[in-house]
Scaffold this motif. Structure first.
Motif, PDB file in Angstrom:
ATOM      1  N   GLN A 112      15.823  20.020   1.657  1.00  0.00           N
ATOM      2  CA  GLN A 112      16.472  19.088   2.572  1.00  0.00           C
ATOM      3  C   GLN A 112      17.691  18.416   1.958  1.00  0.00           C
ATOM      4  O   GLN A 112      17.803  17.194   1.958  1.00  0.00           O
TER       5      GLN A 112
ATOM      6  N   THR B 247      18.859  26.813   5.517  1.00  0.00           N
ATOM      7  CA  THR B 247      17.569  26.196   5.220  1.00  0.00           C
ATOM      8  C   THR B 247      17.652  24.678   5.088  1.00  0.00           C
ATOM      9  O   THR B 247      16.657  24.031   4.780  1.00  0.00           O
ATOM     10  N   LEU B 248      18.811  24.104   5.328  1.00  0.00           N
ATOM     11  CA  LEU B 248      18.912  22.645   5.291  1.00  0.00           C
ATOM     12  C   LEU B 248      18.405  22.091   6.615  1.00  0.00           C
ATOM     13  O   LEU B 248      18.644  22.680   7.668  1.00  0.00           O
TER      14      LEU B 248
ATOM     15  N   VAL C 193      17.505  24.944  -2.558  1.00  0.00           N
ATOM     16  CA  VAL C 193      17.159  25.379  -1.205  1.00  0.00           C
ATOM     17  C   VAL C 193      15.785  24.912  -0.760  1.00  0.00           C
ATOM     18  O   VAL C 193      14.822  24.949  -1.510  1.00  0.00           O
ATOM     19  N   GLY C 194      15.737  24.501   0.504  1.00  0.00           N
ATOM     20  CA  GLY C 194      14.478  24.093   1.082  1.00  0.00           C
ATOM     21  C   GLY C 194      14.072  22.683   0.720  1.00  0.00           C
ATOM     22  O   GLY C 194      13.004  22.233   1.082  1.00  0.00           O
TER      23      GLY C 194
ATOM     24  N   LEU D  55       5.945  15.131  -2.892  1.00  0.00           N
ATOM     25  CA  LEU D  55       6.454  16.498  -2.747  1.00  0.00           C
ATOM     26  C   LEU D  55       7.983  16.468  -2.646  1.00  0.00           C
ATOM     27  O   LEU D  55       8.570  16.931  -1.674  1.00  0.00           O
ATOM     28  N   LEU D  56       8.591  15.893  -3.646  1.00  0.00           N
ATOM     29  CA  LEU D  56      10.043  15.773  -3.756  1.00  0.00           C
ATOM     30  C   LEU D  56      10.652  14.754  -2.801  1.00  0.00           C
ATOM     31  O   LEU D  56      11.836  14.790  -2.526  1.00  0.00           O
ATOM     32  N   HIS D  57       9.829  13.877  -2.275  1.00  0.00           N
ATOM     33  CA  HIS D  57      10.347  12.765  -1.480  1.00  0.00           C
ATOM     34  C   HIS D  57       9.991  11.484  -2.241  1.00  0.00           C
ATOM     35  O   HIS D  57       9.057  10.773  -1.876  1.00  0.00           O
TER      36      HIS D  57
ATOM     37  N   GLU E 182      10.309  24.630 -13.009  1.00  0.00           N
ATOM     38  CA  GLU E 182       9.465  24.217 -11.886  1.00  0.00           C
ATOM     39  C   GLU E 182      10.253  23.223 -11.025  1.00  0.00           C
ATOM     40  O   GLU E 182      11.077  22.460 -11.520  1.00  0.00           O
ATOM     41  N   LYS E 183       9.978  23.208  -9.697  1.00  0.00           N
ATOM     42  CA  LYS E 183      10.834  22.464  -8.771  1.00  0.00           C
ATOM     43  C   LYS E 183      10.927  20.967  -9.067  1.00  0.00           C
ATOM     44  O   LYS E 183      11.984  20.366  -8.925  1.00  0.00           O
ATOM     45  N   HIS E 184       9.798  20.363  -9.437  1.00  0.00           N
ATOM     46  CA  HIS E 184       9.842  18.920  -9.701  1.00  0.00           C
ATOM     47  C   HIS E 184      10.670  18.620 -10.947  1.00  0.00           C
ATOM     48  O   HIS E 184      11.409  17.639 -10.995  1.00  0.00           O
TER      49      HIS E 184
END
Lengths: 424, 348
Positions: free
Chosen positions: A111, A385-386, A108-109, A204-206, A144-146
């Motif tokens: 994209q 949240t997309l 989530v969040g 940042l995740l891009h 962790e998100k990454h």
């Protein structure tokens, strides 16, 4: 550099006792397939199948990967992730044509987006036409998100490689040969084309990877198109679903396909310059100048420039355009537009007068209503949240009203799809 | 069922004379008149021109609002399915009248309306976003072709069949982008366009570069001591729970939130709802996007006068420039009214 793509056509996809391809039917041993994901920090992993025309929605989708593996020649597909980092693009590669691995997790969040296998949403995504093996997973607690993104990226690549490898002995239905001679010694009279391949690297995740290297850390570099066909470029990014290049898009880059198709006929395909889309101005200046210089060094007359994402990278797009044009290299750009739901807003965040030839990949803000599906794989509430969706997108009956930017690949800026915007 | 059409013309095309009759008030005539006779032939059995309303050009121009209402009233009384005005070619006053009639019909009667204007007629710039304008020649010598194109568009509008681009359907764009599916993918179209560009052959870009409203930065403040400074961000930082329901992308509005008695934006009370970047770091410490802690420290040191008591927030990702312009105008208006001297804009 010479590469054969040996295409084995996948007509059907089922679960069964042993993974293999027979008479166009791809059978997957789900237990064995999941075993290839051991050591990856994901939990509750399971596999599902989604076929074209079925009443199935997959949401949220992280990446889509075409199953490929090397059958001859150096290295392995997805260098830097699978096998070693040996230069790829030579020998022969098996392609399970018509199949795809889809990764789906509650990211989530970040994209992500969705895929509908039938109905009006299916028209907007190429992955409603592929036979999809869907990995559904959740992160290990506290991941962790990454690291989560990395785990999911690796899982998709491993599964795709596993499927192809299990079918490595099948006879292909057709073989295509991709070969370009060295630049030195070419004496073609045809216009010399270079492809400027902009990769999402806003961080940042891009992120996008070239041989496993995060491209926000590279200077633009010249590569052979065959390397892309072997998975040298892999998606690790979570930019808007509509214009993120999934790994499947990279493997099947339509600009490379078209430049190859016309190579020696009405153009001379020089090669591919990979460049990035970093967020800070100094990086944008450095990369666009360096890109234009490389194109000039190899003697390009024309450049096709493709973007990934919208907004911030619009600046990279037009800086590349202006600097190439000023060096006498004429450009055609491929971009999408954020023109608002009513289509009345200007669609780019930056512009230059040199951009006289632009292909539109569609308006990301156009609204679509997709009906409820019999089967939903994943987490339908994530539409809230997309990018493109909102809190009222998911209706009580399961239908969704959203901008098309929430659909995977809807406005792909490699020009993968036939969509485009026009004035009305 | 035969559809009903009302036609609007000026005094000249109603056969009532030229400039000397331009002061005449609106008149209604049953059935077709002047160019409407040819329109009726083109529309065939599908539609009938049930009435013609005409008016002198000067009367319309000089009594705009009252005449507009009177003409609209006359048109509405026939309960038409479609209204056609003109063609007015390059006639300025007549073109404006046609535009005004069509816009009123479209907006107030909620039925389609079309006119025919020369692309440089001043009415085009004013009305083209709101109504269907068929591009026609600059004078009545182009009447035959104009009526043919207008008749064809009228037939499509009556049948609700407008599927193609403005160019394909034969009207001037209303300034909106719409998605279409083409025969070839974007990559094939790009290479084709590139070859045409190389060989100097004609090609048509699919997207003309927008013209930007470049704003020169205001001059720097000479003295910060008495200055009131505000914080504005597009990084989506809002009070926990997102009370104004700001969208995660393609924002339709912004929020204004109080900073009164706050020294720091805590992770418990604030969050970012932005859908375009990894919010791990901002949600750890929202001051990273709205630097309240740093500004409070500088305020105490006396570096500047005072911090404005509210901050403004929206989400930048995917948000159309049109919305952004509106947000900027409204936020700037409020800041100006409250005597703010400088703004720190942060994104993500």
């Amino acid at each position: 550099m010479r590469l054969e793509l040996r295409r084995a056509v996948v007509e059907g996809l089922v679960f069964g006792p042993a993974t293999g391809l027979d008479g166009g039917l791809l059978t997957v041993d789900a237990d064995e397939a999941l075993r290839c994901l051991e050591g990856i920090s994901l939990t509750k992993m399971r596999l599902e199948i989604a076929r074209p025309g079925e009443s199935v929605r997959i949401i949220p989708v992280k990446d889509v990967i075409e199953p490929r593996c090397k059958v001859e020649g150096p290295g392995e597909v997805f260098p830097g992730f699978i096998g070693d980092v040996e230069t790829v693009g030579e020998g022969a590669t098996l392609v399970l044509d018509g199949a795809a691995v889809v990764t789906c997790a509650p990211v989530v969040g970040f994209q992500e987006g969705f895929i509908d296998m039938c109905g009006p949403g299916a028209d907007y995504t190429p992955f409603s036409k592929t036979k999809n093996l869907v990995l559904i997973a959740e992160p290990e607690e506290g991941l962790e998100k990454h690291a989560y993104e990395g785990a999911l990226r690796m899982a998709g690549l491993r599964l795709a490689h596993y499927l192809a490898k299990a079918c490595a002995s099948v006879a292909p239905d057709r073989t295509e040969t991709y070969e370009l001679p060295p630049l030195a010694g070419r004496n073609s009279d045809l216009p010399r084309f270079v492809y400027i391949y902009m990769l999402q690297s806003q961080g940042l995740l891009h992120d996008t990877y070239l041989y496993g290297v995060d491209v926000k850390k590279i200077l633009p570099t010249l590569i052979h198109p065959n390397e892309v066909l072997d998975g040298a470029v892999a998606s690790g990014n979570c930019v808007s679903a509509c214009d993120k290049n999934t790994t499947y898009h990279h493997l099947n880059n339509p600009v490379i396909a078209e430049l190859y198709r016309r190579h020696g006929v009405d153009l001379d395909f020089l090669g591919v310059i990979v460049t990035n889309e970093n967020v800070v101005l100094v990086d944008k200046k450095r990369s666009s100048s360096y890109t234009a210089k490389l194109a000039s060094m190899i003697g390009a007359d024309m450049a096709i420039v493709t973007e990934e994402g919208y907004g911030n990278p619009d600046t990279d797009l037009v800086m590349n355009c202006a600097k190439l044009e000023r060096r006498g290299i004429r450009t055609v750009l491929v971009t999408d537009e954020a023109a608002g739901a009513d289509g009345a807003s200007q669609g780019l965040a930056d512009a230059v007068s040199e951009a006289t030839a632009v292909v539109s990949a569609g308006n990301v803000n156009a609204i679509v209503v997709v009906p409820p599906m019999d089967r939903v794989l994943g987490w339908p509430e994530s539409i809230a949240t997309l990018s493109g969706g909102n809190e009222s997108s998911l209706r009580p009956d399961g239908s969704i009203e959203t901008e098309i930017q929430a659909i995977i690949g809807s406005t792909n800026e490699l020009g993968f799809s036939a969509i485009g915007s026009r004035w009305v | 069922m035969t559809k009903r059409v009302v036609h609007y013309v000026n005094q000249f095309f109603a056969g009532q004379g030229g400039e000397e009759s331009a002061h005449l008030e609106p008149v209604t005539v049953e059935g077709a008149l002047g160019p409407g006779l040819q329109l009726q032939t083109l529309l065939g059995d599908e539609a009938q021109v049930v009435a013609t309303v005409w008016c002198g050009d000067n009367h319309f121009a000089e009594n705009l609002e009252s005449t507009r209402r009177e003409v609209l009233r006359r048109i509405a009384s026939f309960e038409p399915d479609l209204v056609i005005a003109g063609p007015a070619f390059n006639a300025g006053r007549y073109g404006m009248a046609c535009g005004e009639v069509c816009r009123s019909v479209t907006e107030e009667l909620n039925i389609p309306a079309l006119t025919g204007l020369y692309p440089e007629n001043p009415g085009v710039e004013i009305y083209s976003r709101d109504i269907y304008i068929v591009p026609v020649a600059d004078s009545a010598r182009g009447m035959k072709v104009a009526l043919q194109t207008m008749g064809a568009l009228a037939a499509k509008l009556l049948n609700g069949e407008l599927q193609g681009t403005a160019e394909e359907e034969g009207y001037l764009s209303r300034g909106r982008r719409k998605n279409f599916f083409f025969a070839e993918n974007g990559a094939v179209r790009a290479v084709e366009m590139a070859l045409a560009k190389f060989h100097g052959q004609p090609f048509k870009t699919e997207f003309e570069m927008p013209v930007f409203d470049r704003v020169p930065p205001a001059p720097a403040l000479k003295d910060l001591k008495g200055a009131t400074i505000a914080l504005v961000n597009s990084g989506g930082v809002v009070p926990m729970g997102n009370p104004d329901r700001i969208e995660v992308s393609s924002a339709s509005h912004f929020g204004r939130y109080s900073l009164e008695s706050l020294e720091d934006l805590t992770a418990q009370a604030f969050e970012s709802v932005h859908g375009g970047y990894d919010r791990t770091y901002v949600n750890d410490d929202p001051d990273r996007v709205v630097p309240l802690d740093a500004l409070r420290a500088l305020e105490k040191e006396g570096v500047f006068g005072r911090l404005y008591e509210y901050y403004f927030s929206t989400v930048g990702t995917g948000t159309p420039v049109k919305n952004c312009s509106r947000f900027g105008t409204e936020i700037a208006g409020q800041l100006k009214a409250d005597g703010v001297d400088a703004v720190i804009l942060t994104s993500t």
